[in-house]
Scaffold this active site. Structure first.
Site, PDB file in Angstrom:
ATOM      1  N   THR A  39      37.166 -27.532 -45.252  1.00 44.94           N
ATOM      2  CA  THR A  39      36.436 -28.509 -46.063  1.00 44.94           C
ATOM      3  C   THR A  39      35.146 -28.953 -45.391  1.00 44.94           C
ATOM      4  OG1 THR A  39      38.547 -29.325 -46.911  1.00 44.94           O
ATOM      5  CG2 THR A  39      36.614 -30.722 -47.249  1.00 44.94           C
TER       6      THR A  39
ATOM      7  N   ASP B   1      40.715 -21.713 -34.220  1.00 47.83           N
ATOM      8  CA  ASP B   1      40.969 -23.155 -34.103  1.00 47.83           C
ATOM      9  C   ASP B   1      42.305 -23.473 -33.438  1.00 47.83           C
ATOM     10  OD1 ASP B   1      42.452 -22.211 -36.218  1.00 47.83           O
ATOM     11  OD2 ASP B   1      41.583 -23.555 -37.719  1.00 47.83           O
TER      12      ASP B   1
ATOM     13  N   LYS C  43       0.838  -1.202   0.000  1.00 47.18           N
ATOM     14  CA  LYS C  43       0.000   0.000   0.000  1.00 47.18           C
ATOM     15  C   LYS C  43       0.874   1.254   0.000  1.00 47.18           C
ATOM     16  CE  LYS C  43      -2.636   0.482   3.615  1.00 47.18           C
ATOM     17  NZ  LYS C  43      -3.754   0.216   4.563  1.00 47.18           N
TER      18      LYS C  43
END
Length: 753
Positions: free
Chosen positions: A448, A548, A290
């Protein structure tokens, strides 16, 4: 009832889980025979407010779809029935559920005494309802004071209780209520592994705990709505764009009401200053609400042009609003739980959710004296996009819960049994089981092939998928998504819980943003590519990306010969030459993410041209491309083939033919390999002199052919102080995939990457 507990992405049909499902199915048949084949399980679902209904509704829909097994009774009480809180019972009716009983249980006042009186009123009214319905089991959700009244009534009336979301920690009085309900409940459905462990620590019977995930995630993870803009416009106005608005939802903290009201006031001040369109939801009915509403009205929020103040938003629409918000702010559990599924930035205020598990999208502001700290948090978070989190579920909770319900034996003794220490052995605590099933999706983008694998914590490749790498960006990204979705689906059947996705790719990568900056010539249309966002959005998983060569080094650090070493270097010998450097246990990326481009160390000023535009690089001598170039020259001059060799007309001459010729005594082929090995050896000498690592690991298909030549060059050319450094051939079969997986496994198991 004997039900073992498994993490929520490990429900498959092989190994120990195959036995689990066989036992569970057998148990179901036995239970049906005991309970009577025509005997339906009478389930009472009691919902108290809009928040718990979003978790209970998916279960209710599931129960409703199996009328041959279940009979559903719905009891509505609490703030559902109060106009000031939106009369949210209507959404239950709109979902086409028959409400068996409506109980007005809230004593208005919104203070501590009113909460206690509301619990008392519910306890007075519930016995008549439960006597009339006579349910076999009552489903109770969460940690609200209304739920405590439900659980108390059911327990004292000898009705079995299934508690949803037990074992969690938030940081307020809710913890005490939640754990009290746990002690009253007979069965438990929890959402996270931590919650499961908390229940076990609280001496709950392992056999009655199901780790299923949060039921609301079943809806969240399938909540793709192309028409989300119409929802945004309906609630925020026609001029609002996606990601350019804020959702605010803040509740009082009942253990420190004054402070929580002060925090709410500061939050509104910060939002006014931030000057973005904001949807403000009214607080719940707890003590202090409230006063919070008075603060809203005092600041004119309901009439401010930048604000839309509402009592309730239907859950389906609320999902879309938070999914496309620029930020969510407040202290609702929704912010730290459900919103993570979309990667939406969240600012969690105060202590109400302080103990919750959160994704990286959550920024905590634990305390503030002025609006400045909250305003700064808004500037930091607004408009960001984080990886989607699945901490609280994978979208398959309801089927598991229904299976769990069917396995409840009504002939079992009702009295609870507690498992006091020492805790009995259980498969969910078995470290070998955890290591075998926690897994990563690994992606290797080669020149590939495109490969995707499910990799376990032990470094075992559970399953691998291989396709040719498409030539265009659009085909490639679509194929990656397709393969990852297929692998993630298969992982469930293979008992693997996928923690995230790791991607290994050629070229220069910004791992912080998950972007391929530019790639090698082998992978076309692969510059300035954001890999993280599409994968994270599709799979709802965190995504890591790296070069990689770096991935090969990470693989050695976690699974290979670099394990436990502080400093080592990995050299990849494949189509190209790459590498990765581990220094003081950490991977070196460099200031522009170009560290460890070891293939482009120059070893001759007048050497052959390299693909990088320079000449005399190691890659120009020792890579698979370089050997293929030399093999073609010999073949064109009819100097390659020796006795015992042949090359079919439709087969291109490559590096392997050169190696075969050298093994069969071709002197010219032997000379080329010796030169290539020497170039690589000189590169290793330079690395030894520059980095002084404790180990050099040669990886890739050509490593075993170069190792002896490289060691000879080191003996001849290196300083005596580094000649004792060992050079070895990697024993890892798929270093790129394993390295990609290690990014996921190290980070998600709280190791540093």
């Amino acid at each position: 009832m004997e039900i073992n507990v498994y993490p929520y992405s490990q429900w498959g049909f092989q190994g120990p889980h195959e036995l689990y499902f066989k036992n569970l199915s057998r148990r179901e048949k036995q239970v049906m025979e005991k309970n009577g084949n025509n005997r339906k399980l009478r389930v009472c679902v009691a919902t108290c407010n809009r928040a718990d209904y979003s978790k209970l509704a998916p279960i209710m829909f599931g129960i409703k779809t199996e009328p041959e097994f279940f009979e559903l009774d719905v009891v509505v009480l609490g703030s559902h029935l109060i106009d000031d809180y939106g009369n949210t019972y209507r959404m239950i009716e709109q979902d086409d559920f028959d409400i068996n009983t409506r109980l007005h249980t809230i004593v208005r006042g919104e203070d501590e005494a009113a909460m206690v009186e509301s619990v008392g009123l519910a306890l007075v009214k519930l016995p008549d309802v439960l006597n009339r319905l006579k349910p076999d089991i009552m489903i109770v959700h969460g940690d609200r004071f209304d739920a405590l009244a439900l659980a108390t009534s059911a327990a004292l009336m000898n009705i079995r209780i299934l508690h949803i979301e037990g074992g969690e920690v938030s940081g307020t009085i809710d913890d005490s209520i939640r754990h009290a309900i746990t002690k009253l409940a007979h069965y438990h459905v929890c959402c996270t592994r931590s919650a499961e462990q908390h229940l076990i620590s609280m001496c709950e019977d392992h056999d009655r705990i199901l780790l299923a995930g949060c039921p609301s995630y079943d809806k969240l993870l399938s909540a793709k709505n192309k028409d989300y803009m119409s929802i945004i416009r309906m609630w925020l106005g026609d001029d609002v764009k996606s990601k350019d608005y804020i959702v605010a939802l803040q509740h009082p903290v009942t253990t420190d009401i004054k402070h929580s009201i002060k925090m709410f006031e500061l939050t509104l001040d910060a939002l006014i200053s931030f000057n973005k369109r904001t949807l403000v939801l009214f607080p719940n009915i707890d003590a202090g609400s409230k006063e919070m509403v008075r603060v809203m009205r005092k600041k004119g929020i309901e009439h401010h042009p930048n604000f839309r103040a509402v009592k309730h938003v239907p859950f389906d629409q609320f999902i879309q609003l938070v999914a496309h918000a620029g930020c969510m702010i407040g202290n609702s559990s929704c912010g730290v739980r459900e919103v993570g599924a979309f990667g939406t930035p969240v600012i969690n205020l105060g202590t109400r959710q302080i103990g919750r598990e959160t994704g990286e999208n959550v920024l905590h502001v634990r305390d503030a004296d002025t609006q400045d700290k909250i305003l700064q948090a808004l500037h930091l978070q607004f408009g960001k996009q984080y990886p989607c989190s699945k901490i609280y579920g994978d979208g398959n909770a309801v089927p598991r819960i229904l299976k769990f319900l069917k396995s409840i034996d009504l002939q079992e003794p009702l009295q609870k049994k507690f498992c006091f220490p020492p805790v009995k052995e259980n498969i969910s605590q078995d470290i070998d089981h955890i290591l075998e099933t926690l897994s990563a999706l690994a992606v290797d983008l080669g020149g590939t092939n495109l490969r995707v694998a499910i990799v376990s914590m032990k470094g075992e490749i559970v399953k691998k998928y291989t396709q040719f790498n498409p030539k265009t960006y659009e085909e490639r990204i679509n194929l990656i998504l397709q393969m990852c979705v297929e692998a993630a689906s298969e992982a469930v059947k293979l008992n693997c819980r996928i923690l995230g996705v790791g991607i290994s790719t050629g070229g220069r990568v910004n791992p912080r943003e998950g972007i391929v900056l530019h790639s090698t010539k082998l992978i076309q249309e692969w510059n300035s590519v954001d890999l993280r966002t599409p994968l994270s959005d599709t799979l709802h998983l965190p995504v890591w990306v790296d070069n990689d060569g770096n991935c090969a080094a990470l693989a050695e650090r976690k699974f290979g010969q670099g394990k436990g070493l502080e400093n080592f270097v990995t050299l990849i010998t494949g189509t190209g030459i790459g590498g990765g450097i581990i220094h003081q246990h950490e991977l070196i990326h460099g200031s522009s993410f170009c560290a460890a481009e070891l293939g482009h160390l120059v070893v001759s000023l007048d050497g052959p041209d390299c693909s990088c535009g320079s000449h005399g690089c190691i890659e120009a001598y020792a890579s698979g491309m370089a050997l293929q170039r030399e093999a073609k020259k010999l073949h064109d001059e009819d100097l390659l083939l020796v006795e015992g060799m042949s090359v079919p007309k439709d087969e291109a001459v490559g590096a392997l033919h050169l190696i075969q010729a050298a093994k069969l005594g071709n002197v010219k082929a032997q000379s080329i390999l010796r030169t290539a090995g020497t170039a690589l050896g000189l590169g290793v000498v330079n690395i030894l002199h520059t980095m002084n690592p404790s180990l050099v690991i040669l990886s890739g298909v050509l490593a075993s052919h170069y190792i002896h030549i490289v060691k000879d060059v080191i003996r001849q050319q290196a300083l005596s102080s580094v000649q004792d450094v060992d050079v070895v051939v990697s024993d890892l079969v798929d270093p790129a995939l394993l390295g990609a997986a290690s990014m996921v496994l190290d980070y998600t198991t709280r190791r540093v990457y």
